[in-house]
Design a protein around this motif. Structure first.
Motif, mmCIF file in Angstrom:
data_model
loop_
_atom_site.group_PDB
_atom_site.id
_atom_site.type_symbol
_atom_site.label_atom_id
_atom_site.label_comp_id
_atom_site.label_asym_id
_atom_site.label_seq_id
_atom_site.Cartn_x
_atom_site.Cartn_y
_atom_site.Cartn_z
ATOM 1 N N MET A 147 0.851 -1.186 0.000
ATOM 2 C CA MET A 147 0.000 0.000 0.000
ATOM 3 C C MET A 147 0.893 1.244 0.000
ATOM 4 N N ASP A 160 -5.460 7.863 2.622
ATOM 5 C CA ASP A 160 -6.886 7.891 2.284
ATOM 6 C C ASP A 160 -7.693 6.938 3.171
ATOM 7 N N LEU A 161 -7.137 5.757 3.420
ATOM 8 C CA LEU A 161 -7.841 4.806 4.289
ATOM 9 C C LEU A 161 -7.961 5.361 5.707
ATOM 10 N N ASP A 189 -10.568 8.153 5.768
ATOM 11 C CA ASP A 189 -11.926 7.594 5.780
ATOM 12 C C ASP A 189 -12.269 7.029 7.157
ATOM 13 N N SER A 190 -11.289 6.373 7.768
ATOM 14 C CA SER A 190 -11.533 5.787 9.091
ATOM 15 C C SER A 190 -11.836 6.874 10.109
ATOM 16 N N ALA A 234 -13.125 9.752 9.491
ATOM 17 C CA ALA A 234 -14.473 10.258 9.195
ATOM 18 C C ALA A 234 -15.525 9.304 9.740
ATOM 19 N N LEU A 235 -15.280 8.012 9.595
ATOM 20 C CA LEU A 235 -16.221 7.003 10.093
ATOM 21 C C LEU A 235 -16.374 7.099 11.607
ATOM 22 N N TRP A 236 -15.261 7.328 12.290
ATOM 23 C CA TRP A 236 -15.305 7.427 13.763
ATOM 24 C C TRP A 236 -15.667 8.830 14.227
ATOM 25 N N VAL A 291 -3.399 -4.688 8.717
ATOM 26 C CA VAL A 291 -4.078 -3.401 8.557
ATOM 27 C C VAL A 291 -5.244 -3.295 9.550
ATOM 28 N N LEU A 292 -5.899 -4.428 9.851
ATOM 29 C CA LEU A 292 -6.972 -4.374 10.856
ATOM 30 C C LEU A 292 -6.405 -4.064 12.241
ATOM 31 N N LEU A 336 -5.674 -0.372 12.316
ATOM 32 C CA LEU A 336 -6.867 0.465 12.511
ATOM 33 C C LEU A 336 -7.333 0.430 13.960
#
Lengths: 315, 96
Positions: B1, B8-9, B12-13, B15-17, B68-69, B72
């Motif tokens: 990656m 970007d990931l 987005d994360s 923003a999600l939280w 990656v999990l 996060l």
């Protein structure tokens, strides 16, 4: 007069499972089916075994909002094709609403259109309520409340997993007969029998949960099963209750010639079902995710990151 | 990656939280300031560090992440988003 029954219920309540089971019964196979999906790509068409000619998929938006004006036209077109012998002589029409549809505007359209009234009659409105998620869903989503409020009959699904949320249902609709059904095993004669109906119902404006959206992921290359599992785990973990529904046809690396049917309702994922073959030429994985305030690119970016990692690990 | 893909990931994360923070690419990694003012860095691990794939650094602390999990999850705690809405995946019984 051709009777119309509306099958409604929130995302994952089991509407497609119910219809699929009913249409397998020869006594009810002579039904035309109109399915509305909230996602941008239709999937239920591939998953409900209905006669190709008398199956209409309306997937351009929520039936109660965008597609509502087309519903009358769809029904009349279907009738014309029936009279011309282009579709089998169906005995009834079953409309499966999107799980996010407020049925009020749909019922209004069905009850007030003059052209439709000459040939069709609204027979029944059936609301499905998931015993496992129903209570939380009814508390959180106005669409689900309206589905129950306007139902002539209520079918509680998955009663083997949890007790029916009787209190929440009866607070919204004290009178509608209620039954329970596992795996869609309900009596269609009861579900679709004509129900008494007032000539006028109040408040037809659709109500929706704010921030709901569908997100589509398409993949040319098959997806490793491990990546799919980790992706679902990541979605459940980080989107939490805002993740409402995931469904799709998926080409897995381990078995790309047979599409896997993916179903997840909130954080509950169902074991994959395998179709014998792809329903058409398109063999791309197509996944529709419905959620509240989920950033549009998050699911695809997460999947891509996991796929890279799984590939690097040699899976 | 690539670093922009990771940025970007992570954006987005966040923003999600519903966390107000802006990750930025810095060389091979990502840097941002958590809402409480803590500077954070996410750096890819070198091959010799495997199975560690990422490092999440804050002053006086360096946390390894093997996926990656995992990244996060660690990142979410670092920005103070907690796990109030986190859910574990459950598998339904067949035909349920």
């Amino acid at each position: 007069m051709i009777p119309i029954s509306v099958v409604t219920g929130f995302l994952g309540a089991g509407k497609s499972t119910l219809l699929r089971r009913i249409l397998r019964d020869p006594a009810w196979a002579d039904s035309a089916v109109i399915v509305n999906e909230f996602g941008e790509i239709p999937l239920d068409h591939d998953l409900i075994a209905a006669s190709e000619e008398s199956f209409v998929s309306a997937s351009t938006g929520c039936l109660c909002c965008v597609v509502r004006d087309d519903l009358t036209q769809t029904l009349l077109d279907l009738l014309r094709r029936r009279e011309a012998g282009a579709v089998p002589p169906y005995a009834r029409v079953l409309i499966e609403t999107s799980g996010l549809a407020d049925p009020a505007p749909i019922l209004h359209a069905l009850m007030t259109d003059e052209a439709l009234a000459a040939t069709h009659v609204l027979s029944s409105v059936v609301a499905l309520v998931d015993a496992l998620h129903g209570e939380a869903t009814l508390a959180r989503h106005p669409e689900a409340q309206r589905q129950v409020m306007l139902a002539d009959r209520i079918l509680v699904t998955k009663p083997d997993l949890a007790a029916a949320p009787q209190g929440a249902i009866r607070a919204l609709n004290p009178a509608a007969p209620l039954r329970e059904a596992t795996h869609g095993a309900a009596d269609p004669g009861w579900l679709f029998a004509a129900a008494p109906r007032p000539a006028e119902l109040p408040d037809w404006a659709a109500r929706h949960t704010a921030g709901l959206a569908s997100i589509v992921i398409e993949r040319e290359a098959p997806i490793p099963a491990l990546a799919l599992t980790l992706w679902l785990q990541g979605l459940a973990e980080h989107a939490g209750p805002r993740l409402l529904r995931v469904k799709g046809l998926v080409a897995l690396t381990e078995q790309p010639d047979r599409p896997a049917v993916l179903h997840a309702i909130q954080h509950m994922v169902h074991p994959l079902e395998w179709l014998d073959a792809w329903p058409g030429e398109d063999r791309r994985s197509r996944i529709v995710l419905i959620g509240e305030r989920i950033p549009r690119h998050f699911p695809a970016r997460l999947l891509a990151a996991i796929e890279v990692e799984v590939a690097a690990a040699g899976h | 990656m690539t670093p922009p893909e990771l940025r970007d990931l992570l954006a987005d994360s966040l923003a999600l939280w519903e966390v107000a923070a802006r990750p930025q690419v810095t060389g091979t990694g990502i840097a941002l300031t958590a809402p409480d003012g803590t500077p954070l860095s996410i750096l890819p691990a070198v091959a010799a560090d495997l199975p560690v794939r990422w490092w999440l650094e804050r002053p006086g602390q360096r946390r390894p992440c093997t996926s990656v999990l995992g990244l996060l999850r660690t990142f979410r705690n670092a920005v103070g988003a907690g796990e109030t809405e986190a859910r574990r995946l459950r598998v339904a019984r067949p035909d349920v």
